[in-house]
Design an enzyme around this catalytic site. Structure first.
Site, PDB file in Angstrom:
ATOM      1  N   HIS A  50      59.682  82.647   2.235  1.00  0.00           N
ATOM      2  CA  HIS A  50      59.542  83.672   3.275  1.00  0.00           C
ATOM      3  C   HIS A  50      58.313  83.423   4.128  1.00  0.00           C
ATOM      4  CE1 HIS A  50      61.326  85.180  -0.469  1.00  0.00           C
ATOM      5  NE2 HIS A  50      62.330  85.413   0.343  1.00  0.00           N
TER       6      HIS A  50
HETATM    7  S1  FES Z   1      56.898  83.703   0.655  1.00  0.00           S
HETATM    8 FE1  FES Z   1      58.327  84.829  -0.506  1.00  0.00          FE
HETATM    9  S2  FES Z   1      58.212  83.814  -2.386  1.00  0.00           S
HETATM   10 FE2  FES Z   1      56.726  82.775  -1.250  1.00  0.00          FE
END
Ligand code: FES
Ligand code: HEM
Lengths: 411, 189
Positions: B154
């Site tokens: 993410h």
């Molecule tokens: S940014 Fe969501 S798990 Fe690493």
């Protein structure tokens, strides 16, 4: 299940049963003479299809469980064996794996149908809420099932989703550890997920029973969204709807088979053909297609706790729709404004789904998709929390027909 | 007569409340084993440790080893990476705490508090967002804007001290308890 029964036991055995366990009476009243509005259209066939899907998942699942091994060291290999060595194992697994996608496709159509025709409005609030519960149980079941083949996407999907709970202040990490039975997703996790994956479909079956029971008290809503006024507005469930539902079920099975036999990996993810490796995350973590809109909502919010809250709220808000919608008219056929907002909502869900399927930093035509997902998320919640209550108050609905029969007979 | 009925009623009330309370205790006593069985078993709790030889790691290089079922990053930082990590104002960090298991919880996230020897960075390779394994930067393939790690799940970005700089992750990468056995060997756990 409710209302006066029209069952009339004829043979001796029927009479004997009727005073002891009136099962034939129950079946007669729910599946035979049950008065059903005569104007139900295509979008009403999915309830039956969903029941079929549940049965398919249970039958194929029980068979898979005869060959599957819920052990982190053996699971991946046992699924390979199902595919290559068990007689017809490939068929049974492909039916089960694609069956999950078909199940969700049907449930989404079924839910949008309810949304469009206002089937959640009084007196059907509980039917809708029980439906939301079934949907929640389905997502949990599908999530547990997806972990079982113990591929890379199984493992990392399980890691990301169980970590949602770690966002809860104070007790969050304890909850994650409790779910894992270890300090990370591992053998203990796989074993318990198998147990739950076996259990939940039977819970779903029981809750489906409640859903249908609740449905048979007020009876079906219909595309006009008006109440049944007289027996002329209805036809008996059998043979009218058994034949219609049966016909569309055959079409659905053909559609389903096209995937099973010609594109069995269409919904699959190539990374799941690689055995789980706790040291390497695949370059892209994508959930199954049916969870993509929610995944996009999660990613559109740059804060861990708020992201997880938004994800939970996106599903929870559905349970409150019966009270969020203030309109007196059920069906969008007579709601000139809501109709458009509804279709825009459908498109919004598709856009969110697309955003969820793309890498986080993806850009389309110069616009970062995160931004698109943020607008999508805003509309998703705005639709339920602002538009539904307000439009219901300010919109002028079109005049309703006097009865279900009237527009048909043109009186 | 009336007095007797009233008396009866209070005795009944007492019995209702008492048996209700005992029933509640019984349910809780039965529920707890059923809940607690899901927590890590004694086998999972038995702390394991791992020794990592450092002599084969070149400056600017990092390796990943498995510790307690999860990835562990050991990175030998270049002087520039160290300088970059030290130049950061701790107050400006999203997570100003060191998250170092060997230090008190409120230790600030200075570079010195993130390492034992400046050259060696030892971290749990678990993104503090939702648990993915971030990808390490190398001099030829920089990941993210801060030269440390990028989590592809993410988009969380960590700097050359493993501190969160951008993205949804709330905390700095955890520094596990470890000790130098010699100049070229550490023991983690
Ligand atoms: S940014 Fe969501 S798990 Fe690493
Ligand atoms: C609501 C109904 C169900 C849904 C939505 C569902 C969904 C799934 C999914 C998505 C998978 C992963 C498929 C793959 O990628 O390989 C799976 C696997 C599995 N399921 Fe189910 N399932 C359901 C019911 C059941 C039942 C009732 C059982 C057992 C009684 C079962 C047993 C299994 C087994 C053993 C596997 C692992 C083998 C495999 O991966 O194909 N399932 N399930």
């Amino acid at each position: 299940m409710s209302g006066p029964s029209t069952y009339n036991p004829k043979s001796g055995i029927e009479k004997w049963l009727d005073t002891r366990l009136p099962l034939p009476r129950l079946l007669h009243d729910t599946m035979n003479t049950f008065p059903t509005p005569k104007n139900l259209n295509f979008w009403y066939v999915f309830g039956g299809i969903l029941t079929f899907c549940l049965a398919v998942q249970i039958v194929t699942g029980i068979v898979l469980a005869m060959h599957y091994k819920p052990d982190a060291a053996l699971a991946f290999g046992s699924v390979e064996k199902i595919m290559r060595e068990v007689n017809y194992g490939w068929l049974i697994r492909y039916v089960h794996a694609n069956g999950a996608s078909m199940f969700f496709l049907a449930v989404y159509i079924h839910m949008f149908r309810g949304l469009y025709y206002g089937s959640y409005k009084a007196p059907r609030e509980l039917i809708w809420i029980i439906g939301v519960l079934i949907y929640l149980l389905m997502t949990a079941t599908a999530f547990f099932g997806y972990v079982l083949p113990w591929g890379q996407m199984s493992f990392w999907g399980a890691t990301v989703i169980t970590n949602f709970f770690s966002a809860i202040p104070l007790v969050g990490t304890h909850i994650s550890t409790w779910l894992w039975g270890d300090f990370a997703v591992g053998d203990a996790t796989l074993n318990r997920f198998f147990s739950l994956h076996y259990l939940l479909p039977f819970v779903i079956a029981a809750v489906v029973g409640l859903h249908i029971w609740a449905l048979h008290v007020p009876g079906n809503n219909n595309p006009l969204g008006i109440d049944v006024k007289s027996p002329q507005d209805t036809v008996p469930f059998h043979p009218y709807y058994t034949i219609k539902d049966g016909f569309y079920l055959v079409l659905f099975v053909i559609f389903f088979s096209l995937f099973v036999f010609y594109a069995p990996e269409f919904f699959g993810n190539a990374d799941n053909a690689i055995e789980a490796n706790p040291l390497v995350t695949p370059p892209e973590i994508v959930p199954e297609w049916y969870l993509l809109p929610f995944y996009a909502i999660l990613r559109s919010i740059p804060n861990k706790l708020l992201g997880v809250i938004a994800l939970g709220a996106a599903i929870l808000v559905l349970a409150f729709i019966p009270w969020l919608d203030t309109s007196r008219v059920r069906s969008c056929r007579f709601r000139p404004t809501m109709k458009w907002l509804f279709w825009f909502f459908v498109v919004d869900c598709l856009i969110l789904g697309y955003c969820g399927s793309q890498p986080v930093d993806a850009v389309l035509a110069g616009i970062p998709l995160v931004l698109v997902a943020r607008f999508g998320t805003a509309y998703y919640f705005g639709f339920f929390i602002l538009l539904m209550p307000l439009v219901g108050l300010f919109e002028t609905p079109k005049p309703l027909p006097a009865s279900i029969s009237q527009p048909v007979l043109g009186e | 007569m009336t007095a007797a009925t009233a008396d009866d009623a209070t005795r009944r009330d007492f019995l209702y409340v008492a048996s209700g309370a005992m029933g509640g205790v019984a349910v809780a006593a039965v529920a707890w084993p059923l809940i607690d069985q899901m927590n890590p078993s004694t086998a999972a709790l038995a702390l394991s440790s791992v020794e990592v030889p450092l002599d084969s790691i070149q400056v600017g290089q990092g390796i990943t080893v498995k510790w307690r079922g999860q990835p562990l990053f050991v990175r030998r930082r270049t002087p520039e990476e160290i300088a970059k990590a030290r130049a950061v104002d701790v107050a400006s960090l999203p997570d100003p705490l060191a998250n170092n298991d060997s230090l008190p919880e409120n230790a600030p996230a200075t570079d010195a508090n993130r390492t034992t020897k400046p050259e060696w960075l030892v971290l749990k390779g678990v993104c503090t967002h939702l648990g993915c394994t971030p990808t390490i930067s190398t001099p030829t393939d920089v990941q993210g804007e801060y030269g440390g790690w990028l989590c592809h799940c993410h988009g969380s970005q960590y700097d050359t001290a493993g501190r969160i700089r951008k993205g949804p992750a709330p905390r700095n990468l955890e520094v596990p308890p470890y000790a130098f056995l010699s100049d070229t060997r550490i023991k983690v756990g």
